[in-house]
Design a protein around this motif. Structure first.
Motif, short mmCIF file in Angstrom:
data_model
loop_
_atom_site.label_atom_id
_atom_site.label_comp_id
_atom_site.label_asym_id
_atom_site.label_seq_id
_atom_site.Cartn_x
_atom_site.Cartn_y
_atom_site.Cartn_z
N ILE A 33 -10.13 4.86 -1.32
CA ILE A 33 -9.94 3.48 -0.91
C ILE A 33 -8.77 3.45 0.05
O ILE A 33 -7.61 3.65 -0.34
CB ILE A 33 -9.66 2.57 -2.13
CG1 ILE A 33 -10.80 2.72 -3.14
CG2 ILE A 33 -9.48 1.12 -1.70
CD1 ILE A 33 -10.52 2.15 -4.49
N MET A 34 -9.09 3.26 1.31
CA MET A 34 -8.12 3.40 2.40
C MET A 34 -7.54 4.82 2.29
O MET A 34 -8.27 5.78 2.37
CB MET A 34 -7.09 2.28 2.38
CG MET A 34 -7.76 0.93 2.65
SD MET A 34 -6.73 -0.51 2.40
CE MET A 34 -5.64 -0.47 3.78
N SER A 35 -6.26 4.96 2.04
CA SER A 35 -5.69 6.31 1.93
C SER A 35 -5.41 6.68 0.48
O SER A 35 -4.77 7.69 0.20
CB SER A 35 -4.40 6.39 2.74
OG SER A 35 -3.46 5.49 2.21
N PHE A 154 -3.38 -3.27 -6.07
CA PHE A 154 -2.02 -3.58 -5.63
C PHE A 154 -1.32 -2.41 -4.95
O PHE A 154 -0.43 -2.60 -4.14
CB PHE A 154 -1.19 -4.08 -6.82
CG PHE A 154 -1.79 -5.29 -7.46
CD1 PHE A 154 -1.65 -6.54 -6.89
CD2 PHE A 154 -2.54 -5.18 -8.63
CE1 PHE A 154 -2.23 -7.66 -7.46
CE2 PHE A 154 -3.13 -6.29 -9.21
CZ PHE A 154 -2.97 -7.54 -8.63
N GLU A 155 -1.74 -1.20 -5.29
CA GLU A 155 -1.16 0.00 -4.68
C GLU A 155 -1.36 -0.01 -3.16
O GLU A 155 -0.54 0.52 -2.42
CB GLU A 155 -1.77 1.26 -5.30
CG GLU A 155 -1.12 2.55 -4.90
CD GLU A 155 0.32 2.67 -5.38
OE1 GLU A 155 1.09 3.37 -4.70
OE2 GLU A 155 0.68 2.08 -6.42
N LEU A 156 -2.45 -0.61 -2.73
CA LEU A 156 -2.77 -0.63 -1.29
C LEU A 156 -1.76 -1.43 -0.47
O LEU A 156 -1.59 -1.17 0.72
CB LEU A 156 -4.18 -1.19 -1.08
CG LEU A 156 -5.30 -0.43 -1.78
CD1 LEU A 156 -6.62 -1.15 -1.62
CD2 LEU A 156 -5.39 1.00 -1.27
N ILE A 157 -1.08 -2.38 -1.11
CA ILE A 157 -0.07 -3.17 -0.40
C ILE A 157 1.35 -2.85 -0.88
O ILE A 157 2.30 -3.52 -0.48
CB ILE A 157 -0.36 -4.69 -0.52
CG1 ILE A 157 -0.40 -5.12 -2.00
CG2 ILE A 157 -1.64 -5.04 0.20
CD1 ILE A 157 -0.47 -6.62 -2.20
N GLY A 158 1.47 -1.86 -1.73
CA GLY A 158 2.78 -1.43 -2.21
C GLY A 158 3.42 -2.37 -3.21
O GLY A 158 4.64 -2.34 -3.40
#
Length: 192
Positions: A33-35, A154-158
């Motif tokens: 998922i993304m990176s 939420f990990e995707l936006i830090g």
């Protein structure tokens, strides 16, 4: 056996299933998922945990709505809850996703409150779950689910969502445990 008790038993049956997937020794691959990579086994384990946790609400709803409350259900339902949460916490510690001290605090509180309830039951008293206890359960389920999903999305936006809900669950666990002891100290003191 009535429907609420069957639902409770299904929660217990789901425990080894979610554990098998979540702790799978073989690599089932990853979602990219993304990176960010999420192990597929963790996703399946989290999904099974969420389904199992949601049955707690469902069995209680049916038992109250259709007046199907039984002594067997009163015994089995909290046992199923504790087995599910304990298994999840131990698995998270095993995979280094949760500090052991938090799991110990949560599990210890559950044993202590269960002990108070057993003493009360021996004296013919029933200690109902408090609102604090219900909120504690909600946040524990959210925290465990978020940990199993590695803080996605939420990990995707830090955003440290998992850290926040783990702390809320831990604090509610301590406060609600203290609340049970204070409100029921007469039971503990009487049994000495």
């Amino acid at each position: 056996m009535n429907i609420p008790n069957k639902i409770t038993i299904s929660r217990i049956i789901l425990i080894p299933l979610f554990m098998i997937f979540f702790l799978a020794p073989i690599d089932l691959g990853h979602f990219l998922i993304m990176s960010f990579e999420l192990p597929i086994a963790h996703f399946i384990g989290a999904l099974l945990f969420i389904i199992a946790a949601s049955t707690d609400w469902l069995d209680g709803y049916y038992a109250r709505k259709y007046n199907l409350v039984t002594n067997f259900g009163k015994f089995l339902d909290p046992l199923a809850d504790k087995l599910l949460m304990t298994a999840a916490l131990i698995a998270l510690v095993e995979l280094l996703l949760l500090p052991a001290w938090i799991a110990i605090v949560i599990i210890s509180r559950e044993f202590a409150v269960t002990g108070i309830r057993l003493v009360a039951a021996a004296e013919g008293q029933v200690i109902a779950a408090s609102n604090l206890g219900k909120w504690k359960t909600v946040f524990q389920i959210i925290a465990v689910s978020a940990l199993m999903l590695h803080n996605l999305p939420f990990e995707l936006i830090g955003f440290p969502f998992t850290t926040i809900v783990v702390w809320i669950a831990t604090i509610l666990t301590i406060i609600s445990g203290w609340d049970y002891f204070v409100k029921n100290k007469h039971i503990v003191l009487k049994s000495k």
